[in-house]
Structure formats: structure tokens, C-alpha cells
Write an enzyme that holds these catalytic residues in place. Sequence first.
Site, PDB file in Angstrom:
ATOM      1  N   GLY A  84      -1.256  17.189 -18.928  1.00 41.82           N
ATOM      2  CA  GLY A  84      -1.714  17.129 -17.534  1.00 41.82           C
ATOM      3  C   GLY A  84      -1.746  15.716 -16.991  1.00 41.82           C
ATOM      4  N   ASP A 116       2.852  13.475  -8.333  1.00 44.39           N
ATOM      5  CA  ASP A 116       3.096  12.861  -9.636  1.00 44.39           C
ATOM      6  C   ASP A 116       4.241  11.852  -9.565  1.00 44.39           C
ATOM      7  OD1 ASP A 116       1.224  14.733 -10.213  1.00 44.39           O
ATOM      8  OD2 ASP A 116       2.466  15.945 -11.535  1.00 44.39           O
ATOM      9  N   HIS A 149      -4.269  20.348  -6.273  1.00 46.65           N
ATOM     10  CA  HIS A 149      -3.543  21.463  -5.650  1.00 46.65           C
ATOM     11  C   HIS A 149      -3.567  21.342  -4.125  1.00 46.65           C
ATOM     12  CE1 HIS A 149      -2.549  23.813  -9.262  1.00 46.65           C
ATOM     13  NE2 HIS A 149      -3.642  23.241  -9.760  1.00 46.65           N
ATOM     14  N   ASP A 174      -1.430  18.723  -2.746  1.00 49.65           N
ATOM     15  CA  ASP A 174      -0.187  18.049  -2.315  1.00 49.65           C
ATOM     16  C   ASP A 174       0.826  19.023  -1.729  1.00 49.65           C
ATOM     17  OD1 ASP A 174       0.441  19.109  -4.869  1.00 49.65           O
ATOM     18  OD2 ASP A 174       1.401  17.272  -5.608  1.00 49.65           O
ATOM     19  N   ARG A 208       0.168   9.611 -14.764  1.00 45.84           N
ATOM     20  CA  ARG A 208      -0.881   9.401 -13.764  1.00 45.84           C
ATOM     21  C   ARG A 208      -2.127  10.212 -14.102  1.00 45.84           C
ATOM     22  NH1 ARG A 208      -1.920  13.928 -13.618  1.00 45.84           N
ATOM     23  NH2 ARG A 208      -0.893  15.631 -12.559  1.00 45.84           N
TER      24      ARG A 208
HETATM   25  C1  GAF Z   1       0.908  19.280 -11.013  1.00 44.29           C
HETATM   26  C2  GAF Z   1       1.961  19.143  -9.926  1.00 44.29           C
HETATM   27  F1  GAF Z   1       3.110  18.602 -10.445  1.00 44.29           F
HETATM   28  C3  GAF Z   1       1.451  18.291  -8.776  1.00 44.29           C
HETATM   29  O1  GAF Z   1       2.397  18.260  -7.744  1.00 44.29           O
HETATM   30  C4  GAF Z   1       0.104  18.822  -8.252  1.00 44.29           C
HETATM   31  O2  GAF Z   1       0.281  19.987  -7.488  1.00 44.29           O
HETATM   32  C5  GAF Z   1      -0.871  19.056  -9.402  1.00 44.29           C
HETATM   33  O3  GAF Z   1      -0.284  19.842 -10.443  1.00 44.29           O
HETATM   34  C6  GAF Z   1      -2.131  19.750  -8.941  1.00 44.29           C
HETATM   35  O4  GAF Z   1      -2.831  18.927  -8.071  1.00 44.29           O
HETATM   36  O5  GAF Z   1       0.638  18.050 -11.602  1.00 44.29           O
END
Ligand code: GAF
Length: 395
Positions: free
Chosen positions: A138, A186, A44, A46, A37
Site C-alpha cells: 500500500g 500515486d 479514495h 483522487d 508514497r
Molecule cells: C490506490 C490508487 F492507486 C490511488 O489512485 C488511490 O485511489 C488510492 O488507492 C486510494 O486513495 O493507491
Amino acid sequence: MACSYPSVSELVTDARSVYRQVFENEAPLVAVCAPGRVNLIGEHTDYNQGFVLPMALPLVTVVVGSKTSDREVSLVTANKDVDEPVRVDFTLPSDGSPLPPGSPSWANYVKGVIQHYRAPPLPGFRAVIASSVPLGGGLSSSASLEVAFYTFLQQLKPDDGDDVSKALSCQKAEHTHAGVPCGIMDQFVSVLGKEGHALLIDCRWSLEATSIPLADPHLVILITNSNVKHALTGSEYPTRRRQCEEAASILGKDSLRDATMKDLEEAKNKMEDVTYQRARHVIQEIERTAQAAESLKKGDYVKFGKLMVESHNSLRYDLYEVSCKELDELVSAAMEVDGVYGSRMTGGGFGGCTVTLLQASAINKTIQHIKEQYSGTPTFYVTTPTQGARPLSMS
Ligand code: GAF
């Protein structure tokens, strides 16, 4: 000029041929895939029960395989850039006890998914994994592996859960077997991604998702890989999560989703400066993401792009401190080109990729300019939103 990547059917062909090579010329009976994705905005947020706005990518993890008549599992990776051993064998415990994480680390995601699969006990199986999602870039290579594997297990022995419980099981796998206390974004988008749409996910317990059309031929979503690798399993991600929880607890809230900037300002002298900064990023980013989703619905890319840049600045040194020099360089270079609406780091941070929204007519000059300005060697992907995890036909 953008990087080409193998199609799903090319990955399946590669994985099938590795399967035949390794398993005495047998043919696998099942094939599935799950996407990586890119998160357009809402970083940061979620794990603070806020909003995120990701889309599923045409970069996917494929699993091909068959069940066996015993409890033996053999996993083989056909990925060219994995330098750890390519084959792993283990026995599924007959009493359902957990499979302990170990080496190689990529197999831990699979062991975690087996442990949290919703219809135990599972039969033994042989499987080959192939992926076009760059590892540690990422773009959720780990979530796509978890979700692809869960989808594979569903073909061997169906479970009784829905798509949201599938995403939650895969998230648990990451918590218990990779040691990353990640949020749900994700895995959710890897399961529920929709072709031609971004997903606005409300990461409160209800996990409601709204799909927003994102298939304008005049618009391009460009991903630029800094080719600097981050390790989310390191201490920074859990530290950010802890700091946010601490801020919410000082504010007397269940999560930062329930806090306003007014609450935060009033409590500023009750917390350390760094805790205040983390909370400020999250509270403002949740609001930015809601606004960005509205802008996207209206086709207001100028506003959307402005919010992307604000998001990046907040993730940079200003408040959340999860960017790095390479990502900042890539964003600055992109923003110098006419026709670029916005650009920001995407994902957990500390390396990985940026996402840039731009006019289709500006794609070549944007790539050229970034190449000239960036001190490293970038890789570019021009992408469109795709469908989430799915079984594939073997014909
Ligand atoms: C990583 C984490 F796996 C996600 O859950 C999310 O917190 C992201 O970092 C930051 O937005 O991909």
C-alpha cells in the site's frame, strides 16, 4: 526499533552488481530512482476529482541500465522478495503495436510505460530493477516502478512532455497493463514529491499541487506495515470507483467533487444504501482533506490527528469498507499511546500500512505498544518526505 531500509546508493550498488553478473560483465550507463508514497489523508478521493495529501518516501525503486543497438529488451529484477522469474526478454514491435500484458506481472508495469512513453520509437535496452518499497504494502510499489522506468526511458531518449504528463502516462500504464483503474495520486507524488513537504493535490483536471512544509523535528511520521497483502487488481477497487460514479450520475454531477452533503441527503431515496454510504465517505473525505491541509499549514497537529482518525473510521466498516481487522487493530493500538496525534490506514486498503503522526518523544513507546497489541508481525518505518523521481549520478 524501526526497520532500516537500504539507501538509494546501496540499491544502486546492488543493481549494478546484478547487471554485471547477468550482462557479461558490462557496466550500466544510466541510473534513476522514483519513490513510493504514503498518503496522510484523502483516501479514495483522487478518482472522484477530490483532494489528496500524500508525501514521497525514502523507500524507492531504482533502475540501472543501458540502451542497445537493436530492439531487444531484457529486464532483470534484483528484488529479493519477488518469487516470479527474475529475467524477462522481449522485442519492441517495429510498428509501435502494444506489448501485450503477460507473466510475470511486474513486467506489465514496464510494458505499459513503454507503450505510453511520449517519444516513440524507443531503442532496445537492458535494465536491472531494485526496490526498497514493500511489494503490495500500500505504499505504491507499482507507481514507483512505473515512474522509475519512465525516468529511465527519458535518459535513453528524452521526451517532450512535462512532469504532469509523465505522471498521467504512468497512470495510463497502470490502467492498460495492470488492469487497475487507479486515480492519479500515486504517480503524481512519485514524480513531483518535494523534500520536506507534503503535497496537497487537487485531482480535478487542472491537477494543481501545493507543497506544505512537513519537517518539524518534534514530529514523527510512522508507517506500520500490517504485512497483510492486498490485491488492488481484485474487484473491490473498481467496484468502489463504479459506485462513486453511479452516485455522481444520480446526483447529476460530473464527479462527487461537485456534490455537497445537502445534495446527497436530498437524493438519498433515489439510491441504494451502499451507494449513499460510498458517496458520503468521499464527499466528507474531500472536505476533511482540505481542513487537514489548513491544520498542517498552521502546525495544528491535534486537529490534523483528529481528522486522520475520522478518515480511518469512515474507511472502516462505517461507510467505505476498505479497511480490515489488522489495520483497525494497528490504528486502535497507536491511538492508545500518549503523544500520538492520529493514525489511519493509508492507500487502497484491504491490508498494507497505517500512517501515524506522533510526537518524536513518543516513538519508542508507540512502536513497543503496537508490537504488544497487534496479533500479527508488523514492520515499522520512520519516514520523512523526500524528492520525487530523479536521475542519479553513476560515479
Ligand atoms: C490506490 C490508487 F492507486 C490511488 O489512485 C488511490 O485511489 C488510492 O488507492 C486510494 O486513495 O493507491
